[in-house]
Design a protein around this motif. Structure first.
Motif, PDB file in Angstrom:
ATOM      1  N   GLY A  43      -4.854   5.356  -5.016  1.00  0.00           N
ATOM      2  CA  GLY A  43      -5.449   6.681  -5.171  1.00  0.00           C
ATOM      3  C   GLY A  43      -6.015   7.237  -3.870  1.00  0.00           C
ATOM      4  N   LYS A  44      -6.169   6.393  -2.873  1.00  0.00           N
ATOM      5  CA  LYS A  44      -6.690   6.804  -1.567  1.00  0.00           C
ATOM      6  C   LYS A  44      -5.576   7.055  -0.546  1.00  0.00           C
ATOM      7  CE  LYS A  44     -10.970   6.565  -2.721  1.00  0.00           C
ATOM      8  NZ  LYS A  44     -11.821   7.748  -2.727  1.00  0.00           N
ATOM      9  N   GLN A  45      -4.318   7.038  -0.988  1.00  0.00           N
ATOM     10  CA  GLN A  45      -3.191   7.234  -0.070  1.00  0.00           C
ATOM     11  C   GLN A  45      -3.352   8.499   0.774  1.00  0.00           C
ATOM     12  OE1 GLN A  45      -0.061   5.397   0.808  1.00  0.00           O
ATOM     13  NE2 GLN A  45      -0.605   6.866   2.372  1.00  0.00           N
ATOM     14  N   GLY A  46      -3.859   9.558   0.192  1.00  0.00           N
ATOM     15  CA  GLY A  46      -4.033  10.821   0.905  1.00  0.00           C
ATOM     16  C   GLY A  46      -4.985  10.732   2.083  1.00  0.00           C
ATOM     17  N   ASP A  47      -5.811   9.709   2.127  1.00  0.00           N
ATOM     18  CA  ASP A  47      -6.764   9.519   3.231  1.00  0.00           C
ATOM     19  C   ASP A  47      -6.131   8.808   4.431  1.00  0.00           C
ATOM     20  OD1 ASP A  47      -8.622  10.649   1.533  1.00  0.00           O
ATOM     21  OD2 ASP A  47      -9.562   8.736   1.004  1.00  0.00           O
ATOM     22  N   PHE A  48      -4.885   8.388   4.281  1.00  0.00           N
ATOM     23  CA  PHE A  48      -4.235   7.594   5.320  1.00  0.00           C
ATOM     24  C   PHE A  48      -2.930   8.236   5.763  1.00  0.00           C
ATOM     25  CE2 PHE A  48      -7.060   4.775   3.121  1.00  0.00           C
ATOM     26  CZ  PHE A  48      -7.619   4.013   4.130  1.00  0.00           C
ATOM     27  N   GLU A  49      -2.673   8.136   7.057  1.00  0.00           N
ATOM     28  CA  GLU A  49      -1.445   8.685   7.631  1.00  0.00           C
ATOM     29  C   GLU A  49      -0.224   7.857   7.240  1.00  0.00           C
ATOM     30  OE1 GLU A  49       0.447   9.542  12.063  1.00  0.00           O
ATOM     31  OE2 GLU A  49      -1.645   8.939  11.895  1.00  0.00           O
ATOM     32  N   PHE A  50      -0.403   6.544   7.153  1.00  0.00           N
ATOM     33  CA  PHE A  50       0.705   5.645   6.877  1.00  0.00           C
ATOM     34  C   PHE A  50       0.653   5.157   5.425  1.00  0.00           C
ATOM     35  CE2 PHE A  50      -0.080   5.389  11.435  1.00  0.00           C
ATOM     36  CZ  PHE A  50       1.198   5.623  11.926  1.00  0.00           C
ATOM     37  N   ASP A  51       1.793   4.721   4.932  1.00  0.00           N
ATOM     38  CA  ASP A  51       1.921   4.218   3.569  1.00  0.00           C
ATOM     39  C   ASP A  51       0.997   3.017   3.372  1.00  0.00           C
ATOM     40  OD1 ASP A  51       2.816   3.658   1.012  1.00  0.00           O
ATOM     41  OD2 ASP A  51       4.780   2.947   1.645  1.00  0.00           O
ATOM     42  N   PRO A  88       2.812  -4.858   1.640  1.00  0.00           N
ATOM     43  CA  PRO A  88       2.287  -6.208   1.382  1.00  0.00           C
ATOM     44  C   PRO A  88       0.961  -6.500   2.082  1.00  0.00           C
ATOM     45  CG  PRO A  88       4.629  -6.314   1.835  1.00  0.00           C
ATOM     46  CD  PRO A  88       4.199  -4.894   2.108  1.00  0.00           C
ATOM     47  N   GLU A  89       0.763  -5.934   3.258  1.00  0.00           N
ATOM     48  CA  GLU A  89      -0.477  -6.184   4.000  1.00  0.00           C
ATOM     49  C   GLU A  89      -1.704  -5.630   3.274  1.00  0.00           C
ATOM     50  OE1 GLU A  89       2.945  -6.393   6.727  1.00  0.00           O
ATOM     51  OE2 GLU A  89       2.342  -4.955   5.210  1.00  0.00           O
ATOM     52  N   ASN A  90      -1.501  -4.720   2.329  1.00  0.00           N
ATOM     53  CA  ASN A  90      -2.596  -4.123   1.569  1.00  0.00           C
ATOM     54  C   ASN A  90      -2.698  -4.707   0.156  1.00  0.00           C
ATOM     55  OD1 ASN A  90      -4.752  -2.288   1.082  1.00  0.00           O
ATOM     56  ND2 ASN A  90      -3.341  -0.912   0.047  1.00  0.00           N
ATOM     57  N   ILE A  91      -1.995  -5.780  -0.099  1.00  0.00           N
ATOM     58  CA  ILE A  91      -2.010  -6.377  -1.433  1.00  0.00           C
ATOM     59  C   ILE A  91      -2.569  -7.792  -1.342  1.00  0.00           C
ATOM     60  CG2 ILE A  91      -0.596  -7.120  -3.385  1.00  0.00           C
ATOM     61  CD1 ILE A  91       1.306  -4.802  -2.683  1.00  0.00           C
ATOM     62  N   LYS A 137      -9.385 -11.516   4.568  1.00  0.00           N
ATOM     63  CA  LYS A 137      -8.051 -12.118   4.563  1.00  0.00           C
ATOM     64  C   LYS A 137      -6.997 -11.146   5.096  1.00  0.00           C
ATOM     65  CE  LYS A 137      -8.736 -15.421   0.868  1.00  0.00           C
ATOM     66  NZ  LYS A 137      -8.396 -15.810  -0.502  1.00  0.00           N
ATOM     67  N   LYS A 138      -7.192  -9.858   4.897  1.00  0.00           N
ATOM     68  CA  LYS A 138      -6.179  -8.859   5.251  1.00  0.00           C
ATOM     69  C   LYS A 138      -6.532  -8.031   6.485  1.00  0.00           C
ATOM     70  CE  LYS A 138      -3.166  -9.573   2.009  1.00  0.00           C
ATOM     71  NZ  LYS A 138      -1.719  -9.648   2.225  1.00  0.00           N
ATOM     72  N   ARG A 139      -7.737  -8.140   6.956  1.00  0.00           N
ATOM     73  CA  ARG A 139      -8.240  -7.301   8.049  1.00  0.00           C
ATOM     74  C   ARG A 139      -7.324  -7.282   9.267  1.00  0.00           C
ATOM     75  NH1 ARG A 139     -13.003  -8.547  11.943  1.00  0.00           N
ATOM     76  NH2 ARG A 139     -12.489 -10.633  11.251  1.00  0.00           N
ATOM     77  N   SER A 140      -6.819  -8.412   9.673  1.00  0.00           N
ATOM     78  CA  SER A 140      -5.981  -8.455  10.877  1.00  0.00           C
ATOM     79  C   SER A 140      -4.552  -7.981  10.613  1.00  0.00           C
ATOM     80  CB  SER A 140      -5.957  -9.864  11.464  1.00  0.00           C
ATOM     81  OG  SER A 140      -5.330 -10.758  10.565  1.00  0.00           O
ATOM     82  N   ILE A 167      -2.765   0.895   9.404  1.00  0.00           N
ATOM     83  CA  ILE A 167      -3.929   1.080   8.539  1.00  0.00           C
ATOM     84  C   ILE A 167      -5.128   0.478   9.247  1.00  0.00           C
ATOM     85  CG2 ILE A 167      -4.925   0.638   6.274  1.00  0.00           C
ATOM     86  CD1 ILE A 167      -1.983   0.106   5.314  1.00  0.00           C
ATOM     87  N   ASP A 168      -5.930   1.347   9.829  1.00  0.00           N
ATOM     88  CA  ASP A 168      -7.098   0.899  10.595  1.00  0.00           C
ATOM     89  C   ASP A 168      -8.337   1.281   9.802  1.00  0.00           C
ATOM     90  OD1 ASP A 168      -8.621  -0.163  12.609  1.00  0.00           O
ATOM     91  OD2 ASP A 168      -8.517   1.628  13.860  1.00  0.00           O
TER      92      ASP A 168
END
Length: 81
Positions: free
Chosen positions: A12-20, A24-27, A56-59, A66-67
């Protein structure tokens, strides 16, 4: 034990981000109890689970453009850091 996939940054926050953000890095994999706690628990319980998942996913997130820092991440969940 059964695990469930969970978008660390909700779709639901996709609109706040430039990239998809459906990558997997976001799951993260969560047990059903932790998944329910993220949606239904008090902030202090939710916060502990989210910190562990974020760490676990920060890096990996920047690899997909996705920064997001921990303060901004907590704002998504309406939790103060």
């Amino acid at each position: 034990m059964e695990l469930e996939a969970y978008h660390l940054i909700p779709m639901g926050k996709q609109g706040d981000f430039e990239f998809d953000i459906d990558v997997p890095e976001n799951i993260v994999s969560l047990c059903p109890n932790c998944h329910k706690k993220i949606h239904l628990s008090e902030d202090i319980v939710k916060r502990d689970i989210l910190i562990e998942a974020y760490e676990k996913k920060r890096s990996q997130l920047p690899e997909r453009g996705i920064d997001i820092d921990i303060t901004t991440f907590f704002k998504i969940y309406d939790i103060s850091d």
